[in-house]
Design an enzyme around this catalytic site. Sequence first.
Site, short mmCIF file in Angstrom:
data_model
loop_
_atom_site.label_atom_id
_atom_site.label_comp_id
_atom_site.label_asym_id
_atom_site.label_seq_id
_atom_site.Cartn_x
_atom_site.Cartn_y
_atom_site.Cartn_z
CB SER A 128 41.20 8.15 -8.53
OG SER A 128 40.32 9.29 -8.55
CG ASP A 180 36.04 8.25 -14.42
OD1 ASP A 180 35.62 9.12 -13.60
OD2 ASP A 180 37.14 7.94 -14.09
CG HIS A 213 36.26 7.78 -10.55
ND1 HIS A 213 37.16 8.21 -11.45
CD2 HIS A 213 36.57 8.07 -9.42
CE1 HIS A 213 38.20 8.41 -10.70
NE2 HIS A 213 37.84 8.27 -9.50
#
Length: 236
Positions: A128, A180, A213
């Site tokens: 991320s 995501d 995610h």
Amino acid sequence: AAAARPHVTQDSSKGGQITITGTQHTATVIGPIHGLGDTNMGWADVAGHLHGGMPHVRFVLPNAPISRVTLNGGMSMPSWYDITSLTDDRANQKCAGIQQSHHAITALIKEEVAAGIPLDRIVVAGFSQGGAMSLFSGLQYPGKLAGVLVMSGYLAAEDQFSLSTQNANTPVGHFHGKADPTVRIEWARQTAERLRALGHTDYTLYEYEDLGHSATMEEIADVQVWLESHLPYLEK
């Protein structure tokens, strides 16, 4: 004979940085660098798992500084740089703090080189916001790395980014979930396109159909295969 247990340390003088090292250390992964609001403890188990299959690889997991994040109403939390929105063109946000974080990650690379690990045996990896930092720092480094690994990340602060000529063909493995909602798959695809347009020639995007995610064991297994191919075991 069973492999020796790794040496795991956490250095309070470096913000709680975790290091996982085996006895046959010939390569290093800086990371996985954690994401927004997390700490390196969130990735210590994954790093330990990866190290179990690659005992020759040292894992160095830094911690982000605590800073205010506009996206979260100015709340202070671990953050490599400020994020203002999840909906704007994220490549062009100002990303306050990214240069300081870039210098910190660059310093970790230099420490490994000073310890005797060649650049072509070092990978920078992250998830991320940490994946964004692995791209931002790894591909700007003034020397060719073994690779850059990104999970659920993107190219941040494109107007502050300059691809180093040494890393124009450094392999990038980008692992990303098509489901995501936080860092959308479109941003991953745009990152690959933008970096290719800047002259990068070895960018591979691996897409996972139902992954949000986060990371799954399937993805981590693929990450391990990728790392092993770019940081193979060397007989000392």
